[in-house]
Scaffold this motif. Sequence first.
Motif, PDB file in Angstrom:
ATOM      1  N   THR A 272      52.787  35.762  38.125  1.00 17.49           N
ATOM      2  CA  THR A 272      53.559  36.470  37.094  1.00 17.49           C
ATOM      3  C   THR A 272      53.880  35.571  35.913  1.00 17.49           C
ATOM      4  O   THR A 272      53.326  35.719  34.830  1.00 17.49           O
ATOM      5  N   SER A 273      54.760  34.601  36.123  1.00 15.19           N
ATOM      6  CA  SER A 273      55.109  33.696  35.027  1.00 15.19           C
ATOM      7  C   SER A 273      53.910  32.844  34.615  1.00 15.19           C
ATOM      8  O   SER A 273      53.741  32.538  33.426  1.00 15.19           O
ATOM      9  N   GLY A 274      53.087  32.447  35.577  1.00 11.62           N
ATOM     10  CA  GLY A 274      51.894  31.680  35.242  1.00 11.62           C
ATOM     11  C   GLY A 274      50.967  32.472  34.341  1.00 11.62           C
ATOM     12  O   GLY A 274      50.414  31.946  33.370  1.00 11.62           O
ATOM     13  N   ARG A 275      50.799  33.759  34.666  1.00  9.50           N
ATOM     14  CA  ARG A 275      49.970  34.617  33.808  1.00  9.50           C
ATOM     15  C   ARG A 275      50.590  34.774  32.431  1.00  9.50           C
ATOM     16  O   ARG A 275      49.894  34.727  31.403  1.00  9.50           O
ATOM     17  N   ALA A 276      51.926  34.950  32.376  1.00  9.95           N
ATOM     18  CA  ALA A 276      52.601  35.065  31.081  1.00  9.95           C
ATOM     19  C   ALA A 276      52.421  33.797  30.256  1.00  9.95           C
ATOM     20  O   ALA A 276      52.252  33.858  29.033  1.00  9.95           O
TER      21      ALA A 276
END
Length: 729
Positions: A272-276
């Motif tokens: 999630t945050s990595g993708r963001a």
Amino acid sequence: MRPNLAARLGVWSAHHRKTAILGWLLFVVLATTIGGASGMVTASDDEMGVGDSGRAATILQDAGVEEPAGELVMVSSKTADGWRDAASDLSKALTATGDTREMQAPLPSEDGKDALLRFEMKGASDDAADRVQPVLDAVQKAKDDGAANGISVYQFGDASSEKHLGDLLSDDLTRAEFTAVPLALGILLVAFGAVVAALLPVGLALTACMGAFGLLSLASHQLHLFETTYSVMFLMGLAVGVDYCLFYLRRERDERAAGHDAETALRIAAATSGRAVLVSGLTVMVAMAGMFLSGLLLFKGFAVATILVVCVAMLGSVTVLPALLSALGDRINAGRIPFLNRKNKKGVHASGGIAGKLLRPVLAKPKFFAVGSAVLLLALAAPALGMKTEQLGLEKQFGSDAPLSVSFREITDEFPGGPAPAQVVVKADHAGDIESKETRAALAAVMRDAGKGAELTVHKSAGVAEIDVPLPGDGSGAESKKALGELRDDVVPAAFDGLDAQAYVGGDLASSEDFSDQLSKGIVPVFAFIAAVTFLLMLFSFRSVVIAVTSIGLNLLSVGAAYGVMTAVFQHGWGAELIGSEQVGAIENWMPLFVLVVLFGLSMDYHVFVVSRIREARDSGLDNRAAIREGITRTAGAVTGAAVIMVAVFGVFGTLSMQDMQQMGVGLGVAVLLDATVVRMVLLPSLMTLLGERNWRTPRWLSWLPRVSHGEGPAPEQSAPRPVPSATM
């Protein structure tokens, strides 16, 4: 569903911790060592030129005409001719240094109380600043000796101002580094309540900056850089490096607070945050690439620097950070600070309580808050309608009380146009033609119209002539610009009409005017490129035209507010004293374009992070309003912490000595503050609430867009939406 790229990178790093950590350290060491050994290549004044002034500089460079660094020293007395002994002694002392040439006889002022010593530094002008210290010492001695006899001495010139600028930039960058890093660390200590958790983002950001510095030094051998490029890189690198780690670390902590084990929490954070972080980093880099369209070497250097540091910080956040988190485990909370270490009942940190309370009235009355926040931002942007830009001279960059500024003002008051004359450069098609009857007549016509003080130099072998034309006024004001316009539009074209010769007008003021003209031409394609790229990236990420369009609109409001505040503070002087600055009557001409590009990139950090979380909640089955509440409250802690760090870092630059650094720091700091509070906490949720389900509709003509997962859901029995924690941010 197959895990996204960020999730796969995170899982790989967690399973290959030693490889990821040692690989990162090896990269940083190699990049720093090789880059340091190669050194950085800075751009010369000739390379920075554009327009007619750039062509004039190119003609002189191609002809092998070395433009020496000129210096002016004014000796002032209280009585007429009282300066003679002091001027004579100083002239001998300057000659004795062995670093001067072409020492001219003192030029007296109209009232006879002042005299101007004019001379040139020996050797190439590019390194004159490194050899000017003996001259500065001689002038300082004359100043000290003359003080008791009512004699004042003022110096201003190419070498002395460049040395002062170089020393100031070095001191400012050192001060920024030693101030910004502890500030960021202190803010993270408050945010996480643990020493290790606070050190991790700062350490990763600093190593990313070090690696990027090395890569930039290597790149400078192909694309020469401006002196402030490293300052810009450090500012951007520290800000985004800490932000990316903060987003990642906050999500991992939130998942632990929700009851997941360490491995699952790390996997969800990566997905999630990595993708963001990947989407945000890509958006920032592409936005920065828009500066290549400006046609200016300064912005090309800024583009390379920011793209490199954002890329390195982004890759570090999705590779070595998961490895470090996996290796540390619960030791991430080592060094806990009791009164800052707020936890939920399960013993881990959570976020969102304060944001939930603040968000409640916004979602209850979305129309009122949408209109109110938009009016506030437009009101802040209003002063920008009268923005004036110019290439601030060194006398304005240093502040009105700085010794160099005082010297410039005193000299130009008594000898107008002296420090910054216009320069007419003429190149004949054939070397011998420079002495033809027609060319001599044209040169004489320019000299006649230029008036008193014009000086002609002919380089016969190169077929080039140059005329230094003093400009009235201070060399940069309205009077000087009017005279320059007449010289360019009337005098020179009339004199060389019909001749086989190239004639261009250069000089400091001409360079500033040409630079501003190129900026005004370049800002349209740069903005069009950034807007188009932002639209496409948001469209592909969220499959929503509404989300893509509102992203651009919200960013423009942030940029407009930043412009307005910069204009109010630095052009009009409203509140300038509060930050240790002063009114200079204009904004540095490269600042609006730079702020536009940087803010469009940085705003996407928050926007992608927040909207991704809202979309994730929407995909889990929540309705639009509940998804907005979930997404905003879940990201509030990370966005708040990231914004405070960015504002603190930019604020440090707002306190530096250089006027352009102050303008950049204040402009970016205010914009980020407004973007993270008014825009993300008020305008975005109220606007998305009013738009309702239209936020998530994909038009039929875009149905071919691939569906992108915005989350990495837990096991089926844990997939129900979680209630928003009540703990504080």
